[in-house]
Write a protein that holds these residues in place. Structure first.
Motif, PDB file in Angstrom:
ATOM      1  N   MET A  82      45.876  38.300  43.774  1.00 54.42           N
ATOM      2  CA  MET A  82      44.696  38.928  43.166  1.00 54.42           C
ATOM      3  C   MET A  82      44.923  40.388  42.821  1.00 54.42           C
ATOM      4  N   ARG A  83      46.009  40.974  43.279  1.00 52.37           N
ATOM      5  CA  ARG A  83      46.209  42.400  43.047  1.00 52.37           C
ATOM      6  C   ARG A  83      46.391  42.756  41.569  1.00 52.37           C
ATOM      7  N   PRO A  84      47.158  41.973  40.785  1.00 49.11           N
ATOM      8  CA  PRO A  84      47.210  42.315  39.362  1.00 49.11           C
ATOM      9  C   PRO A  84      45.852  42.244  38.685  1.00 49.11           C
ATOM     10  N   LEU A  85      45.036  41.235  39.056  1.00 52.00           N
ATOM     11  CA  LEU A  85      43.700  41.121  38.461  1.00 52.00           C
ATOM     12  C   LEU A  85      42.826  42.297  38.883  1.00 52.00           C
ATOM     13  N   GLY A  86      42.901  42.663  40.175  1.00 53.77           N
ATOM     14  CA  GLY A  86      42.151  43.831  40.633  1.00 53.77           C
ATOM     15  C   GLY A  86      42.611  45.095  39.932  1.00 53.77           C
ATOM     16  N   GLY A  87      43.933  45.215  39.753  1.00 53.74           N
ATOM     17  CA  GLY A  87      44.464  46.373  39.040  1.00 53.74           C
ATOM     18  C   GLY A  87      43.971  46.431  37.613  1.00 53.74           C
ATOM     19  N   LEU A  88      43.907  45.266  36.946  1.00 51.02           N
ATOM     20  CA  LEU A  88      43.454  45.223  35.550  1.00 51.02           C
ATOM     21  C   LEU A  88      41.969  45.546  35.440  1.00 51.02           C
ATOM     22  N   VAL A  89      41.147  44.910  36.280  1.00 48.75           N
ATOM     23  CA  VAL A  89      39.694  45.075  36.179  1.00 48.75           C
ATOM     24  C   VAL A  89      39.260  46.455  36.673  1.00 48.75           C
ATOM     25  N   ILE A  90      39.644  46.807  37.893  1.00 41.65           N
ATOM     26  CA  ILE A  90      39.210  48.096  38.452  1.00 41.65           C
ATOM     27  C   ILE A  90      39.964  49.248  37.792  1.00 41.65           C
ATOM     28  N   GLY A  91      41.230  49.011  37.418  1.00 39.76           N
ATOM     29  CA  GLY A  91      41.979  50.041  36.707  1.00 39.76           C
ATOM     30  C   GLY A  91      41.355  50.371  35.366  1.00 39.76           C
ATOM     31  N   ALA A  92      40.944  49.331  34.618  1.00 42.74           N
ATOM     32  CA  ALA A  92      40.271  49.561  33.335  1.00 42.74           C
ATOM     33  C   ALA A  92      38.947  50.290  33.548  1.00 42.74           C
ATOM     34  N   TYR A  93      38.247  49.942  34.623  1.00 51.36           N
ATOM     35  CA  TYR A  93      36.993  50.630  34.968  1.00 51.36           C
ATOM     36  C   TYR A  93      37.256  52.105  35.249  1.00 51.36           C
ATOM     37  N   ALA A  94      38.354  52.385  35.958  1.00 53.50           N
ATOM     38  CA  ALA A  94      38.707  53.778  36.269  1.00 53.50           C
ATOM     39  C   ALA A  94      39.084  54.552  35.011  1.00 53.50           C
ATOM     40  N   ASP A  95      39.734  53.888  34.061  1.00 52.55           N
ATOM     41  CA  ASP A  95      40.123  54.550  32.817  1.00 52.55           C
ATOM     42  C   ASP A  95      38.941  54.746  31.868  1.00 52.55           C
ATOM     43  N   ARG A  96      37.908  53.942  32.050  1.00 57.28           N
ATOM     44  CA  ARG A  96      36.765  54.018  31.147  1.00 57.28           C
ATOM     45  C   ARG A  96      35.632  54.872  31.708  1.00 57.28           C
ATOM     46  N   VAL A  97      35.362  54.741  33.010  1.00 56.32           N
ATOM     47  CA  VAL A  97      34.208  55.400  33.621  1.00 56.32           C
ATOM     48  C   VAL A  97      34.617  56.591  34.487  1.00 56.32           C
ATOM     49  N   GLY A  98      35.716  56.447  35.234  1.00 60.46           N
ATOM     50  CA  GLY A  98      36.153  57.535  36.104  1.00 60.46           C
ATOM     51  C   GLY A  98      36.897  57.018  37.310  1.00 60.46           C
ATOM     52  N   ILE A 135      41.167  32.354  53.218  1.00 62.61           N
ATOM     53  CA  ILE A 135      41.849  32.617  51.944  1.00 62.61           C
ATOM     54  C   ILE A 135      40.973  33.471  51.034  1.00 62.61           C
ATOM     55  N   LEU A 136      39.657  33.213  51.026  1.00 62.72           N
ATOM     56  CA  LEU A 136      38.728  34.013  50.220  1.00 62.72           C
ATOM     57  C   LEU A 136      38.785  35.478  50.627  1.00 62.72           C
ATOM     58  N   ALA A 137      38.810  35.727  51.934  1.00 62.76           N
ATOM     59  CA  ALA A 137      38.886  37.115  52.420  1.00 62.76           C
ATOM     60  C   ALA A 137      40.166  37.782  51.955  1.00 62.76           C
ATOM     61  N   ARG A 138      41.283  37.037  52.013  1.00 56.80           N
ATOM     62  CA  ARG A 138      42.558  37.596  51.557  1.00 56.80           C
ATOM     63  C   ARG A 138      42.544  37.878  50.055  1.00 56.80           C
ATOM     64  N   LEU A 139      41.883  37.021  49.280  1.00 53.15           N
ATOM     65  CA  LEU A 139      41.811  37.228  47.836  1.00 53.15           C
ATOM     66  C   LEU A 139      40.974  38.457  47.489  1.00 53.15           C
ATOM     67  N   ILE A 140      39.838  38.622  48.174  1.00 54.25           N
ATOM     68  CA  ILE A 140      39.002  39.807  47.942  1.00 54.25           C
ATOM     69  C   ILE A 140      39.760  41.067  48.354  1.00 54.25           C
ATOM     70  N   GLN A 141      40.453  40.973  49.476  1.00 55.07           N
ATOM     71  CA  GLN A 141      41.244  42.101  49.962  1.00 55.07           C
ATOM     72  C   GLN A 141      42.297  42.502  48.928  1.00 55.07           C
ATOM     73  N   GLY A 142      42.987  41.514  48.375  1.00 55.61           N
ATOM     74  CA  GLY A 142      44.000  41.791  47.364  1.00 55.61           C
ATOM     75  C   GLY A 142      43.414  42.394  46.106  1.00 55.61           C
ATOM     76  N   PHE A 143      42.254  41.893  45.672  1.00 53.24           N
ATOM     77  CA  PHE A 143      41.585  42.422  44.479  1.00 53.24           C
ATOM     78  C   PHE A 143      41.233  43.892  44.679  1.00 53.24           C
ATOM     79  N   ALA A 144      40.721  44.228  45.863  1.00 51.66           N
ATOM     80  CA  ALA A 144      40.316  45.613  46.144  1.00 51.66           C
ATOM     81  C   ALA A 144      41.520  46.548  46.173  1.00 51.66           C
ATOM     82  N   ILE A 145      42.598  46.130  46.836  1.00 51.01           N
ATOM     83  CA  ILE A 145      43.795  46.974  46.909  1.00 51.01           C
ATOM     84  C   ILE A 145      44.403  47.158  45.522  1.00 51.01           C
TER      85      ILE A 145
END
Length: 441
Positions: A82-98, A135-145
């Motif tokens: 989930m880390r690449p997806l988190g990087g894409l979604v939250i990274g794009a949010y950081a580049d757009r909003v702050g 597994i759900l907890a690990r996926l959320i954890q990976g998305f956040a990191i």
């Protein structure tokens, strides 16, 4: 009394300054806040690694010891998917909003994943829902990191001036070491303070409960950070960011992924895998083997700023080159030595020596990657390239290495994995120019 200045007849914002706004931090305090906040977020992942061999049998009951071992490492790796997806979604949010809103979002998600781990009963009580929630907890954890790394690294880079970008960015790598040191200390205390039955039934949950403190502590630490993203006029739409990133910077992205493959393999084998390897291969007790993770993490926390300082003086590529080559030369003899003298003393000496080039290559790689991308795409690009490599070659490094041992019958096979990934990373290094002194766009 009304709190709005205009209600008192004020016509200018200067008539009544906003005294409730927190005073911005100095650069030193800001770097400290970003580093400590990042360490708090990464803590849970470190804790899971140290207790994985204990947790997995509770949620994935498999009679075969090898099957449980592979499931343990596979579940650890699941969070990395989930880390690449988190990087894409939250990274794009950081580049757009702050950058600030992005790191706050990551903190809340990490706390939520820790809460799931704390309250989920084992398979014997909950049945098939237990491994699903794990597994759900690990996926959320990976998305956040995945969202934390790019946003925090971009913020550190943008706080720095042209002569100190390597040193400032190095504190992101240092925060990973701090997180793992803290996780190792908690694991060591619990492992030695509690009897095995108590540690298995509830003791390990205490470690994750501590992780939930990421919300109040992280919010307090980071609330005074200044936003570093300079928003441009809205010439481009939200939709064209990904297309522009791929079209204009595909070479840098490819090189970055190759560079990160070598970094991912070395960090996850030395800082994470060797502690577990010592338990199942060298027959060192779990409580003692955790010291290997502690030593590797401490070296990373201490040497990462030194690497950042050095690459600001001699160049990023030189630091990456020499540290990668040193690791390639050292890794196989190190595993051979461990298997010839399987003791805790030998383990700690080997880990300490290997951790030095590992720690030196990490910040130099990250600043090199961050400097080749423009600001509007930096958090997204860093997160995605870093975690595409981490998701496969880092998260599943322990699984691949264990399978290599079984297939080849060679207990030193994990070293071959690091060597292969390291050679690939040198190809990526050859594709990027030196960025020391380069003006950021």
């Amino acid at each position: 009394m009304p709190s709005d200045p205009t209600a008192m007849g004020a016509t200018s914002p200067r008539a009544m300054p906003n005294t409730s706004a927190p005073k911005p931090l100095s650069k030193v305090s800001a770097v400290s806040a970003i580093t400590i906040g990042g360490a708090l977020e990464l803590y849970d992942s470190g804790v899971y690694n140290f207790f994985a061999l204990l947790i997995v049998p509770l949620y994935f009951p498999v009679g075969n010891p090898l099957g449980q071992l592979l499931l343990s490492f596979g579940t650890f790796g699941a969070g990395y998917l989930m880390r690449p997806l988190g990087g894409l979604v939250i990274g794009a949010y950081a580049d757009r909003v702050g950058r600030k809103p992005a790191v706050v979002l990551s903190m809340w998600l990490m706390a939520f994943s820790a809460l799931i781990l704390v309250v989920t009963p084992p398979y014997a009580q909950l049945g098939v829902l237990a491994p699903v929630l794990m597994i759900l907890a690990r996926l959320i954890q990976g998305f956040a990191i995945g969202g934390e790394m790019g946003s925090a690294s971009a913020m550190l880079l943008e706080y720095a001036d042209q002569r100190s970008r390597g040193f400032y960015t190095s504190w992101q790598a240092s925060s990973q070491g701090v997180a793992a040191v803290f996780a190792a200390l908690v694991a060591l205390v619990l492992s030695h303070a509690l009897p095995p039955s108590a540690l298995e039934s509830w003791g390990w949950r205490v470690a994750f409960l501590i992780g939930i403190l990421v919300i109040p502590i992280g919010q307090i630490i980071r609330r005074r950070l200044e936003e570093t993203l300079v928003l441009e006029p809205k010439k481009a739409t939200k939709k064209d960011g990904g297309r522009k990133l791929l079209k204009a910077h595909w070479r840098e992205l490819l090189a970055s992924v190759l560079l990160m493959i070598g970094l991912a393999a070395s960090v996850h084998i030395i800082a994470f895998y060797l502690a577990n390897y010592a338990t199942f291969q060298l027959r060192i007790s779990r409580g003692d083997a955790i010291w290997a993770g502690f030593v590797a993490s401490l070296v990373l926390a201490v040497f990462a700023p030194l690497s950042g300082w050095l690459c600001d003086r001699i160049g990023r590529r030189k630091v990456v080159w020499w540290s990668r080559v040193a690791l390639l030369v050292m890794i196989y003899p190190a595993f051979s030595l461990l298997n010839r003298f399987p003791s805790l003393t030998c383990l700690l000496v080997v880990v300490g020596l290997l951790a030095v080039p590992m720690a030196m290559t990490s910040p130099a790689t990250m600043v090199l990657v961050s400097e080749v991308l423009p600001q509007r795409l930096r958090a997204t690009g860093m997160s995605v390239t870093y975690y595409v490599a981490i998701a496969v070659f880092g998260g599943f490094a322990q699984l691949f290495s264990t399978m290599l041992i079984q297939v080849t019958g060679n207990p030193n096979a994990p070293a071959l994995y690091v060597i292969g990934c390291g050679v690939v990373s040198l190809i990526g290094l050859a594709m990027v120019p030196e960025t020391l002194g380069r003006r950021l766009s």
